[in-house]
Design an enzyme around this catalytic site. Structure first.
Site, short mmCIF file in Angstrom:
data_model
loop_
_atom_site.label_atom_id
_atom_site.label_comp_id
_atom_site.label_asym_id
_atom_site.label_seq_id
_atom_site.Cartn_x
_atom_site.Cartn_y
_atom_site.Cartn_z
N CYS A 76 0.87 -1.18 0.00
CA CYS A 76 0.00 0.00 0.00
C CYS A 76 0.91 1.23 0.00
O CYS A 76 1.78 1.36 0.88
CB CYS A 76 -0.85 -0.05 1.27
SG CYS A 76 -1.84 1.43 1.56
N CYS A 187 -1.22 4.07 -6.34
CA CYS A 187 -2.03 3.41 -5.30
C CYS A 187 -2.22 1.99 -5.82
O CYS A 187 -2.53 1.80 -7.01
CB CYS A 187 -3.37 4.12 -5.16
SG CYS A 187 -4.60 3.19 -4.21
N1 DGL Z 1 -3.96 0.62 -1.88
C1 DGL Z 1 -3.74 1.77 -1.05
C2 DGL Z 1 -2.54 2.56 -1.61
O1 DGL Z 1 -1.73 1.99 -2.32
C3 DGL Z 1 -5.04 2.51 -0.90
C4 DGL Z 1 -5.08 3.42 0.25
C5 DGL Z 1 -6.44 3.73 0.78
O2 DGL Z 1 -7.01 2.88 1.46
O3 DGL Z 1 -6.91 4.86 0.59
O4 DGL Z 1 -2.36 3.74 -1.35
#
Ligand code: DGL
Length: 276
Positions: A76, A187
């Site tokens: 993440c 993301c």
């Molecule tokens: N997959 C997360 C990232 O790479 C998402 C973050 C979220 O929950 O807003 O930033």
């Protein structure tokens, strides 16, 4: 006897995004046992203050450490920007791989010298990210156009195809109109809707825009760290690699996402990740 090399690798994200990383890890390191955490009950991370994301990342990491992991992938961008330093301080003996928006590969790919960066608000406001942006921008004469994608993670989590397209048009089209020929998917949720991003780019007359995500590079880095630490698990014909998943929301929803997105059917359990 359980050796450290036969222990699992832990992977976590605020939800489904980490699956875009897990698929590369499974492909490159097929003999590793994996434990995946989707902290969906606490998602999105991207609109929360940095210290909140850091505390939550620590709680999830403790949970994984209690489950005996030998290495951690923070799958993440938001959690990496907010917490990877803290996690490395708290668990200095454990290899930890983070995910950061691929600014360097994007700077190498762009011809217009303009790159759009799609990410959460938290990622784009993070000091660690802004330092990287300044360093790469200066070293490569590249302009980075930063686009916070409020609401997009929720649409992807909900499988809301129409809502996803509406937000993608709002966020992606202006970047292309400003001259970006390369888009960083900053993301881990966004590679899951890569086809929709390509569709929006084509609609805007930029079918050849380059999309950059770092899933393959993250899996390679994990392999390097496991090898360097003597932690690679040897293939075992009688004991194939396992996969297990935990979520702070619905196990049925996560199980269905694994099946639909990756064709995998791991056991999925529910928990809160709070300290006992
Ligand atoms: N997959 C997360 C990232 O790479 C998402 C973050 C979220 O929950 O807003 O930033």
């Amino acid at each position: 006897m359980t050796t450290r090399a036969s222990s699992p690798v832990g992977i976590f994200d605020s939800g489904l995004g980490g699956l875009s990383i897990l698929r590369h890890i499974r492909a490159q390191l097929p003999h590793e046992h994996l434990v995946y955490v989707a902290d969906t009950g606490f998602a999105p991370y991207g609109d929360k203050p940095e210290h909140v994301v850091a505390e939550r990342s620590l709680a999830v990491t403790r949970f994984l450490v209690e489950h005996g992991i030998k290495a951690l992938v923070v799958a993440c961008n938001t959690a990496t920007i907010s917490a990877v330093k803290l996690l490395r301080e708290r668990f200095p003996d454990m290899p930890i791989v983070g995910v950061e928006p691929g600014l360097k590969p994007a700077a190498a790919a762009t011809r217009s010298r303009k790159v759009g960066v799609l990410a959460t608000e938290r990622t784009l406001a993070g000091e660690k990210f802004l330092r990287l942006r300044d360093q790469v921008a200066e070293g490569t004469q590249t302009t980075f156009l930063l686009q916070p994608c409020r609401g997009l993670v929720e649409r992807i989590e909900d499988g809301d195809a129409e809502g996803t397209m509406t937000l993608l048009r709002r966020y992606v089209t202006p970047l292309l109109e400003q001259g970006a020929d390369t888009l960083v998917l900053g993301c881990t949720h966004y590679p899951l809707v890569k086809a929709s991003i390509e569709h929006v780019a084509a609609e805007a007359g930029h079918a050849h825009a380059t999309l950059v995500d770092t899933g393959e590079a993250v899996a390679r880095q994990l392999g390097r760290l496991l090898e360097a630490g003597g932690l690679l698990r040897a293939p075992q014909a009688t004991a194939p690699a396992t996969l297990e998943a935990w979520t702070s929301a619905s196990a049925t929803a996560l199980a269905s996402a694994f099946d639909v997105l990756l064709g995998m059917t791991p056991p999925v359990h529910e928990t809160t990740f709070d300290a006992p």
